[in-house]
Enzyme design. Structure first.
Site, PDB file in Angstrom:
ATOM      1  N   ALA A  59     -26.356 -23.939  -5.005  1.00 14.59           N
ATOM      2  CA  ALA A  59     -26.181 -22.521  -5.326  1.00 14.59           C
ATOM      3  C   ALA A  59     -25.783 -22.304  -6.778  1.00 14.59           C
ATOM      4  CB  ALA A  59     -25.136 -21.907  -4.395  1.00 14.59           C
ATOM      5  N   VAL A  84     -23.469 -21.155   0.833  1.00 14.11           N
ATOM      6  CA  VAL A  84     -22.229 -21.848   0.499  1.00 14.11           C
ATOM      7  C   VAL A  84     -21.318 -21.681   1.710  1.00 14.11           C
ATOM      8  CG1 VAL A  84     -20.232 -21.916  -1.051  1.00 14.11           C
ATOM      9  CG2 VAL A  84     -22.498 -21.318  -1.957  1.00 14.11           C
ATOM     10  N   ILE A  85     -20.824 -22.798   2.222  1.00 10.99           N
ATOM     11  CA  ILE A  85     -19.896 -22.733   3.356  1.00 10.99           C
ATOM     12  C   ILE A  85     -18.510 -23.068   2.841  1.00 10.99           C
ATOM     13  CG2 ILE A  85     -19.295 -23.678   5.615  1.00 10.99           C
ATOM     14  CD1 ILE A  85     -22.318 -24.180   6.021  1.00 10.99           C
ATOM     15  N   GLU A  88     -11.980 -26.307   2.648  1.00 15.93           N
ATOM     16  CA  GLU A  88     -10.516 -26.205   2.606  1.00 15.93           C
ATOM     17  C   GLU A  88      -9.994 -25.959   1.202  1.00 15.93           C
ATOM     18  OE1 GLU A  88      -8.683 -29.451   4.672  1.00 15.93           O
ATOM     19  OE2 GLU A  88     -10.095 -29.303   6.334  1.00 15.93           O
ATOM     20  N   THR A  89     -10.892 -25.930   0.211  1.00 16.63           N
ATOM     21  CA  THR A  89     -10.481 -25.664  -1.166  1.00 16.63           C
ATOM     22  C   THR A  89     -11.098 -24.347  -1.622  1.00 16.63           C
ATOM     23  OG1 THR A  89     -12.365 -26.764  -2.202  1.00 16.63           O
ATOM     24  CG2 THR A  89     -10.471 -28.161  -1.608  1.00 16.63           C
ATOM     25  N   HIS A  91     -13.278 -24.065  -3.919  1.00 16.67           N
ATOM     26  CA  HIS A  91     -14.559 -24.329  -4.565  1.00 16.67           C
ATOM     27  C   HIS A  91     -15.655 -23.360  -4.119  1.00 16.67           C
ATOM     28  CE1 HIS A  91     -17.676 -26.615  -6.593  1.00 16.67           C
ATOM     29  NE2 HIS A  91     -18.389 -26.563  -5.475  1.00 16.67           N
ATOM     30  N   ARG A 130     -26.796 -15.947  10.333  1.00 16.51           N
ATOM     31  CA  ARG A 130     -27.393 -15.254   9.185  1.00 16.51           C
ATOM     32  C   ARG A 130     -28.669 -15.908   8.652  1.00 16.51           C
ATOM     33  NH1 ARG A 130     -22.164 -14.388   9.492  1.00 16.51           N
ATOM     34  NH2 ARG A 130     -21.253 -12.425   8.822  1.00 16.51           N
TER      35      ARG A 130
END
Length: 170
Positions: A59, A84-85, A88-89, A91, A130
């Site tokens: 992306a 983009v999934i 835990e950060t 980013h 989606r």
């Protein structure tokens, strides 16, 4: 989740139009679902459109390719597709924000519409809905928005031809 969408109606937008797709390879199972649905919808509603496809690694690389296509290709609209999934950060949020702002900046500066369907999903389950579910697939929405904008900009350029951006062929 919204099911609101632009209506499907076949269009004839003056001379042949080019609607480019820039799509990431990362999360390919989801992005391929978007690309396939987008292409199928474009064929249904605007079968004479040329639809070149450009693939980038992820992306984050989408905006630079969109910029190149806008600057060096004779395109009427660009569709940006990616997934983009969130992890835990931060980013994912940083990538999502950067891509969204960059795509908007390109569209405004070039006066060539960029349809933003680089999805930022919390979970893979959200991405499934989606990108792979025909009822909610955002690729369909992207195609309809692209044709709508191509039609609108054709009218705007017809009314104000001096405002048409020059296209540099590379």
């Amino acid at each position: 989740m919204s099911v609101a969408t632009l209506p499907r109606r076949p269009r004839s937008i003056g001379p042949k139009r080019t609607i480019a797709i820039v799509a990431s390879l990362y999360n390919s199972n989801y992005v391929n679902g978007l690309v396939d649905a987008c292409n199928e919808e474009l064929i249904r509603i605007y079968p004479s459109a040329a639809v070149p496809l450009y693939r980038v690694p992820g992306a984050f690389e989408i905006p630079v390719c969109v910029k190149y296509v806008v600057d060096h290709g004779a395109v009427d609209v660009v569709i940006a597709l990616g997934v983009v999934i969130r992890g835990e950060t931060a980013h994912g949020d940083l990538v999502g924000t950067s891509v969204a702002q960059s795509l908007q900046d390109i569209a405004v500066a070039s006066k060539i519409p960029v349809i933003h369907e680089v999805l930022l999903c919390d979970t893979e389950a959200q991405a499934d809905v989606r990108c792979l579910n025909p009822e909610y697939n955002r690729g369909i929405e992207a195609a309809r928005a692209a044709v709508n904008m191509a039609e609108l900009f054709y009218k705007l350029h017809s009314m104000h031809p001096e405002g048409k951006p020059s296209v540099v062929n590379g």
